[in-house]
Design an enzyme around this catalytic site. Structure first.
Site, mmCIF file in Angstrom:
data_model
loop_
_atom_site.group_PDB
_atom_site.id
_atom_site.type_symbol
_atom_site.label_atom_id
_atom_site.label_comp_id
_atom_site.label_asym_id
_atom_site.label_seq_id
_atom_site.Cartn_x
_atom_site.Cartn_y
_atom_site.Cartn_z
ATOM 1 N N TYR A 86 -1.688 -0.229 11.150
ATOM 2 C CA TYR A 86 -1.902 -0.926 9.863
ATOM 3 C C TYR A 86 -0.711 -0.734 8.939
ATOM 4 C CZ TYR A 86 -3.321 -1.420 4.983
ATOM 5 O OH TYR A 86 -3.339 -1.739 3.650
ATOM 6 N N GLU A 88 0.334 3.586 1.872
ATOM 7 C CA GLU A 88 0.368 4.097 3.245
ATOM 8 C C GLU A 88 1.706 3.837 3.933
ATOM 9 O OE1 GLU A 88 -2.948 3.576 5.796
ATOM 10 O OE2 GLU A 88 -4.401 3.869 4.188
ATOM 11 N N LYS A 103 2.094 -3.384 7.453
ATOM 12 C CA LYS A 103 2.330 -3.616 6.014
ATOM 13 C C LYS A 103 3.796 -3.321 5.681
ATOM 14 C CE LYS A 103 -0.215 -4.548 3.084
ATOM 15 N NZ LYS A 103 -0.695 -5.856 2.533
ATOM 16 N N THR A 148 0.823 -1.209 0.000
ATOM 17 C CA THR A 148 0.000 0.000 0.000
ATOM 18 C C THR A 148 0.856 1.259 0.000
ATOM 19 O OG1 THR A 148 -1.497 1.273 1.411
ATOM 20 C CG2 THR A 148 -0.138 -0.336 2.530
HETATM 21 P P1 NAD Z 1 -10.024 -6.933 2.606
HETATM 22 O O1 NAD Z 1 -9.953 -6.624 4.059
HETATM 23 O O2 NAD Z 1 -11.261 -6.634 1.857
HETATM 24 O O3 NAD Z 1 -9.709 -8.482 2.357
HETATM 25 C C1 NAD Z 1 -8.688 -9.152 3.036
HETATM 26 C C2 NAD Z 1 -8.896 -10.651 2.835
HETATM 27 O O4 NAD Z 1 -7.824 -11.343 3.502
HETATM 28 C C3 NAD Z 1 -10.201 -11.189 3.414
HETATM 29 O O5 NAD Z 1 -10.830 -12.047 2.494
HETATM 30 C C4 NAD Z 1 -9.760 -11.951 4.661
HETATM 31 O O6 NAD Z 1 -10.626 -13.047 4.984
HETATM 32 C C5 NAD Z 1 -8.395 -12.426 4.241
HETATM 33 N N1 NAD Z 1 -7.526 -12.706 5.396
HETATM 34 C C6 NAD Z 1 -7.330 -11.896 6.473
HETATM 35 N N2 NAD Z 1 -6.497 -12.505 7.348
HETATM 36 C C7 NAD Z 1 -6.155 -13.702 6.783
HETATM 37 C C8 NAD Z 1 -5.309 -14.770 7.186
HETATM 38 N N3 NAD Z 1 -4.651 -14.744 8.356
HETATM 39 N N4 NAD Z 1 -5.169 -15.834 6.369
HETATM 40 C C9 NAD Z 1 -5.829 -15.883 5.184
HETATM 41 N N5 NAD Z 1 -6.661 -14.905 4.761
HETATM 42 C C10 NAD Z 1 -6.813 -13.835 5.550
HETATM 43 O O7 NAD Z 1 -8.767 -6.193 1.967
HETATM 44 P P2 NAD Z 1 -8.627 -5.486 0.548
HETATM 45 O O8 NAD Z 1 -9.090 -4.102 0.657
HETATM 46 O O9 NAD Z 1 -9.154 -6.398 -0.490
HETATM 47 O O10 NAD Z 1 -7.019 -5.431 0.447
HETATM 48 C C11 NAD Z 1 -6.296 -6.526 -0.098
HETATM 49 C C12 NAD Z 1 -4.812 -6.211 -0.026
HETATM 50 O O11 NAD Z 1 -4.542 -5.006 -0.745
HETATM 51 C C13 NAD Z 1 -4.298 -5.970 1.393
HETATM 52 O O12 NAD Z 1 -3.024 -6.544 1.489
HETATM 53 C C14 NAD Z 1 -4.212 -4.449 1.502
HETATM 54 O O13 NAD Z 1 -3.195 -4.071 2.400
HETATM 55 C C15 NAD Z 1 -3.858 -4.067 0.081
HETATM 56 N N6 NAD Z 1 -4.322 -2.736 -0.352
HETATM 57 C C16 NAD Z 1 -5.625 -2.356 -0.184
HETATM 58 C C17 NAD Z 1 -6.041 -1.117 -0.665
HETATM 59 C C18 NAD Z 1 -7.475 -0.649 -0.523
HETATM 60 O O14 NAD Z 1 -7.758 0.512 -0.834
HETATM 61 N N7 NAD Z 1 -8.401 -1.476 -0.090
HETATM 62 C C19 NAD Z 1 -5.118 -0.275 -1.304
HETATM 63 C C20 NAD Z 1 -3.795 -0.694 -1.442
HETATM 64 C C21 NAD Z 1 -3.410 -1.942 -0.979
HETATM 65 O O1 DAU Z 2 -4.058 4.131 0.642
HETATM 66 C C1 DAU Z 2 -4.329 2.759 0.556
HETATM 67 C C2 DAU Z 2 -5.138 2.319 1.763
HETATM 68 O O2 DAU Z 2 -6.459 2.855 1.585
HETATM 69 C C3 DAU Z 2 -5.206 0.821 1.950
HETATM 70 O O3 DAU Z 2 -3.900 0.341 2.200
HETATM 71 C C4 DAU Z 2 -6.143 0.439 3.097
HETATM 72 O O4 DAU Z 2 -6.267 -0.967 3.179
HETATM 73 C C5 DAU Z 2 -7.510 1.040 2.829
HETATM 74 O O5 DAU Z 2 -8.371 0.771 3.906
HETATM 75 C C6 DAU Z 2 -7.394 2.551 2.597
HETATM 76 O O6 DAU Z 2 -7.026 3.231 3.831
HETATM 77 P P1 DAU Z 2 -7.727 4.605 4.270
HETATM 78 O O7 DAU Z 2 -7.588 4.756 5.722
HETATM 79 O O8 DAU Z 2 -7.265 5.715 3.393
HETATM 80 O O9 DAU Z 2 -9.249 4.239 3.824
HETATM 81 P P2 DAU Z 2 -10.644 4.525 4.557
HETATM 82 O O10 DAU Z 2 -11.705 4.181 3.563
HETATM 83 O O11 DAU Z 2 -10.718 3.914 5.897
HETATM 84 O O12 DAU Z 2 -10.623 6.101 4.739
HETATM 85 C C7 DAU Z 2 -10.460 6.989 3.644
HETATM 86 C C8 DAU Z 2 -10.443 8.392 4.190
HETATM 87 O O13 DAU Z 2 -11.761 8.711 4.662
HETATM 88 C C9 DAU Z 2 -9.526 8.602 5.370
HETATM 89 O O14 DAU Z 2 -8.951 9.903 5.303
HETATM 90 C C10 DAU Z 2 -10.445 8.509 6.583
HETATM 91 C C11 DAU Z 2 -11.762 9.036 6.047
HETATM 92 N N1 DAU Z 2 -12.987 8.466 6.651
HETATM 93 C C12 DAU Z 2 -13.118 7.107 6.659
HETATM 94 C C13 DAU Z 2 -14.233 6.519 7.193
HETATM 95 C C14 DAU Z 2 -14.376 5.003 7.236
HETATM 96 C C15 DAU Z 2 -13.996 9.288 7.133
HETATM 97 O O15 DAU Z 2 -13.879 10.529 7.085
HETATM 98 N N2 DAU Z 2 -15.115 8.705 7.648
HETATM 99 C C16 DAU Z 2 -15.277 7.354 7.726
HETATM 100 O O16 DAU Z 2 -16.312 6.881 8.258
#
Ligand code: NAD
Ligand code: DAU
Length: 338
Positions: A147, A123, A151, A121
């Site tokens: 978090y 982050e 990572k 990520t």
């Molecule tokens: P998510 O939370 O939706 O999904 C995570 C999945 O991992 C789930 O299906 C969960 O059951 C599984 N999991 C958790 N712990 C586990 C374990 N111990 N063993 C096996 N499976 C397990 O997450 P996401 O948003 O799909 O993110 C996926 C990846 O991408 C993560 O590594 C996250 O750090 C990275 N990422 C996410 C974002 C974002 O915006 N969501 C952005 C950049 C990177």
């Molecule tokens: O940048 C990549 C990351 O983006 C991933 O690595 C993470 O897994 C993913 O969860 C996401 O992290 P953020 O913390 O940026 O995402 P989130 O959706 O939780 O929040 C986005 C922004 O919105 C952040 O500045 C916090 C704000 N927020 C979030 C929530 C849930 C609010 O203002 N209100 C809310 O209720």
């Protein structure tokens, strides 16, 4: 050749499986522990993969899966992913993201995999001021939440395996994803569903924090490019070229849903809330020819439409009912995934 995808029933992982499994000429195996964030119904109707329910911290299970399925490539999505949860309880993040990745790395090295894509990520780079340049792959790692620290820990381990053992790894660092099947604890799906229900939209602090947003399908396309052609030992940033403040997104959601801005409620800020992320993705563009296809405003409108149309998925996600899905669908069946 067989491909293992960890975390394939989560938001990004399930979108990745939807993209690769149906067209894959090699067997695809999904390994997922189905935590609160894993939802097998996100893969309903998708063909071409085998599901294994299991934890990436389970070394014996990993050894068996890699051997039985003759895995030679891994895409590692599985993680605890929600920053707010990491603030309330860091331990599970350290367990899954650090210990789990370490366990997977060790199993993959012992088995001799040929390619390991570690999905990380933006982050991990920390926080940016309003005028600072976007993160490049050379920006020092400076995580600020439990978090992102967990990572970053996993990124360091993956890199150390490359330097020490010549382990064939690539790291991707992507910005904020949005799109179908995102669990409604994250900003965009939470705001869409609250607005549809006429509930308050909780905006942290002054709402002026900035994130770069990418459609999940673009992220998955980029990860597939990296799996095919990413150079071993490299890091690739992935971004959507769409920096937006949180408040502008929330207002746009309300506008598209024709709901009043009076639903917005400014609430106490997230602890240690990173002010801005911005990602320079010229490297992946130049080396692998990856350019995101979705414009943010169009992608957001499509996403709102998806959440409107998939109210059963949404209701189950919100009520927690989806967590029984595995039991209900596989109870007593001999072909239940292990
Ligand atoms: P998510 O939370 O939706 O999904 C995570 C999945 O991992 C789930 O299906 C969960 O059951 C599984 N999991 C958790 N712990 C586990 C374990 N111990 N063993 C096996 N499976 C397990 O997450 P996401 O948003 O799909 O993110 C996926 C990846 O991408 C993560 O590594 C996250 O750090 C990275 N990422 C996410 C974002 C974002 O915006 N969501 C952005 C950049 C990177
Ligand atoms: O940048 C990549 C990351 O983006 C991933 O690595 C993470 O897994 C993913 O969860 C996401 O992290 P953020 O913390 O940026 O995402 P989130 O959706 O939780 O929040 C986005 C922004 O919105 C952040 O500045 C916090 C704000 N927020 C979030 C929530 C849930 C609010 O203002 N209100 C809310 O209720």
């Amino acid at each position: 050749m067989s491909l293992l995808v960890t975390g394939g029933a989560g938001f990004i992982g399930s979108n990745f499986i939807r993209r690769v499994a149906p067209k894959s000429s090699e067997p695809v195996v999904v390994l997922d522990a189905l935590t609160y964030a894993g939802n097998l119904s996100s893969l309903d109707g998708v063909d071409g993969f085998t599901f294994v329910k299991g934890d990436i911290c389970d070394r014996d299970l990993l050894g068996r899966v890699l051997a039985e399925h003759a895995i030679d490539r891994i895409v590692h999505f599985a993680a605890e992913s929600h920053v707010d949860r990491s603030i309330h309880g860091p331990a599970q993040f350290i367990q899954t993201n650090v210990v789990g990745t370490a366990t997977l790395l060790e199993a993959a090295r012992a088995h001799g995999v040929l390619k390991f894509v570690h999905v990380s990520t933006d982050e991990v780079y920390g926080d940016l001021g309003p005028d600072e340049p976007a993160f490049t792959e050379e920006t020092p790692i400076r995580p600020r939440s439990p978090y992102s620290a967990s990572k970053a820990g996993s990124d360091h381990l993956v890199r150390a395996y490359f330097e020490t053992y010549g382990f064939p790894m690539v790291i991707t660092r992507c910005s904020n994803n949005y799109g179908p099947f995102q669990f409604p604890e994250k900003l965009i799906p939470l705001m869409i569903l609250n607005a549809l229900d006429g509930q308050r939209l909780p905006v942290y602090g002054d709402g002026l924090n900035v994130r770069d947003w990418i459609h999940v399908k673009d992220h998955c396309a980029a990860v597939e490019r990296v799996l095919q052609e990413g150079r071993s030992g490299e890091v690739y940033n992935i971004g959507g070229r769409a920096e937006r403040t949180n408040i502008s997104i929330v207002k746009e959601i309300l506008r598209l849903l024709q709901k009043p801005e009076s639903l917005i409620q400014f609430v106490q800020d997230r602890l240690g809330h990173d002010r801005r992320y911005a990602i320079d993705c010229t490297k992946i563009e130049r080396e692998l020819g990856f350019v995101p296809q979705h414009r943010f405003e169009n992608g957001l409108a499509e996403t709102i439409e998806w959440f409107r149309q998939n109210d059963v998925w949404c209701k189950r996600a919100r009520s927690g009912e989806y967590r029984d899905w595995y039991e209900r669908n596989y109870r007593g069946r001999k072909d239940a995934p292990k």
